[in-house]
Write a protein that holds these residues in place. Structure first.
Motif, short mmCIF file in Angstrom:
data_model
loop_
_atom_site.label_atom_id
_atom_site.label_comp_id
_atom_site.label_asym_id
_atom_site.label_seq_id
_atom_site.Cartn_x
_atom_site.Cartn_y
_atom_site.Cartn_z
N GLY A 22 0.83 -1.20 0.00
CA GLY A 22 0.00 0.00 0.00
C GLY A 22 0.86 1.24 0.00
N VAL A 23 0.37 2.31 -0.65
CA VAL A 23 1.10 3.58 -0.75
C VAL A 23 0.13 4.72 -0.47
CG1 VAL A 23 2.41 5.12 -2.25
CG2 VAL A 23 2.70 2.66 -2.47
N GLY A 24 0.57 5.71 0.30
CA GLY A 24 -0.26 6.88 0.56
C GLY A 24 0.60 8.11 0.78
N VAL A 25 0.01 9.29 0.53
CA VAL A 25 0.68 10.57 0.78
C VAL A 25 -0.06 11.28 1.90
CG1 VAL A 25 1.27 12.84 -0.18
CG2 VAL A 25 1.45 10.80 -1.61
N MET A 26 0.68 11.77 2.89
CA MET A 26 0.06 12.50 3.99
C MET A 26 -0.42 13.86 3.49
SD MET A 26 2.30 11.78 7.41
CE MET A 26 3.66 12.77 6.87
N GLN A 27 -1.73 14.03 3.40
CA GLN A 27 -2.28 15.26 2.85
C GLN A 27 -1.99 16.47 3.73
OE1 GLN A 27 -3.77 15.76 -0.12
NE2 GLN A 27 -3.30 13.66 -0.62
N ASN A 28 -1.87 16.29 5.03
CA ASN A 28 -1.59 17.42 5.91
C ASN A 28 -0.11 17.56 6.23
OD1 ASN A 28 -1.70 15.07 7.35
ND2 ASN A 28 -2.69 15.96 9.13
N ALA A 29 0.74 16.87 5.46
CA ALA A 29 2.18 17.09 5.59
C ALA A 29 2.53 18.42 4.93
CB ALA A 29 2.95 15.95 4.92
#
Length: 329
Positions: free
Chosen positions: A313-320
């Motif tokens: 699984g891959v994700g980007v922290m939107q609030n980073a």
């Protein structure tokens, strides 16, 4: 608890890293082949393979797991944090709230201030199975001509390439969630880029920002600079300048889309993040699984077919804290 690598895994790492290693008086690749030969009883032929194939599967699973971890670390360490977890685990990544507290004037003799909540949070990444089907002719097995080491390396690089494409796709898709300060599209302007750099550094509490991009993307930042002879030589050697205006330029690896000569990573994208910040989170759940799909005799063409799969699984922290600059001509 730290998992200790087996001798075979250490050997596979050395082979993958191109080290000239000897194991039981043979080179690394031959040692891996010998391990597979021993797993089938000491002589590789189709009958022995059929009786001991699950031992061979275990070796392949073991080696793909360890070499994939090295590839991911080498290629994406500047960008992604990778967590290896057991099947069924739901790891969460801590997200620090970057916003500063408002400081208010206090009237003498009072403690009358509005409270401000710590807004740290958690971020989870969903995983799914991804895999590849591979096959070989029965004659190749009978003749002992299956290149096991080459197959393991190809599987590792295939999983790494697919995971890399998912990392870049997740970043590209996150652009739409950025506001106009952190998501900029237009002709390249040094002022606009350094405005974004300063915004990132301000929100990160003064932590230094870096700019990441492919070789072509970083070249667009560097090519119009007034350069000394030393800078020109460096530019000629690597294709871009490593530091521009006090900001480090970090190269992102380019890659092809599978089965084509088309590049996957946008050569017009610059990613601005705080140094050392890994905005992409990767979860590798469980171990590699090799499953027999068809043995010789179950297909009219006498091909032997296998499925190799991993749960990822891959994700980007939107609030980073990060920004994306899309350069238009």
């Amino acid at each position: 608890m730290k998992v200790q690598m087996t001798d075979l895994q250490r050997l596979a790492l050395d082979v993958y890293n191109g080290k000239a290693v000897k194991f039981n008086e043979v080179n690394g690749e031959d040692a891996i082949r010998n391990a597979i030969t021993q797993a089938v009883g000491g002589e590789f032929n189709y009958k022995n393979f059929r009786e001991n194939k699950y031992k061979v599967f275990s070796i392949i699973e073991e080696l793909v797991d360890v070499t994939l971890g090295v590839v991911l670390t080498n290629q994406f360490d500047n960008l992604a944090e990778v967590k290896n977890v057991a099947v069924g685990d739901r790891p969460s990544f801590r997200v620090e709230d970057p916003s500063l507290f408002r400081i208010a004037r206090i009237a003498g003799g009072t403690n009358d201030l509005r409270r401000q909540k710590l807004l740290n949070g958690r971020f989870e990444v969903d995983t799914d199975y991804f895999g590849a089907k591979i096959y070989a002719e029965l004659e190749m097995f009978v003749a002992g001509r299956v290149d096991w080491t080459g197959m393991i390396n190809r599987l590792t690089l295939s999983f790494a390439n697919d995971l890399g494409s998912k990392i870049y796709e997740a970043i590209a898709n996150s652009y739409s969630a950025l506001n106009q300060t952190y998501g900029v599209t237009g002709t390249y302007s040094e002022d606009k880029l350094f405005d974004m750099v300063q915004h990132i550094e301000s929100r990160a509490g003064g932590k230094k920002a870096v700019v990441m991009g492919t070789k072509k993307a970083l070249r667009k930042v560097s090519k119009d600079l007034v350069m000394s002879d030393g800078m020109k030589e460096k530019f000629n050697q690597v294709g871009h300048i490593g530091t521009v205006g006090g900001v480090d330029m970090i190269l992102l690896p380019q890659m092809h889309k599978i089965g084509s000569d088309e590049f996957f990573v946008d050569d017009n994208m610059l990613l601005v993040i705080p140094a050392g910040e890994k905005i992409v989170k990767v979860v590798v759940e469980g171990e590699t699984q090799m499953i027999e799909v068809a043995d010789a005799g179950t297909r009219n063409d006498q091909q032997m077919e296998y499925l190799v799969q991993k749960k990822l699984g891959v994700g980007v922290m939107q609030n980073a804290i990060y920004g994306i600059y899309k350069i238009q001509k």
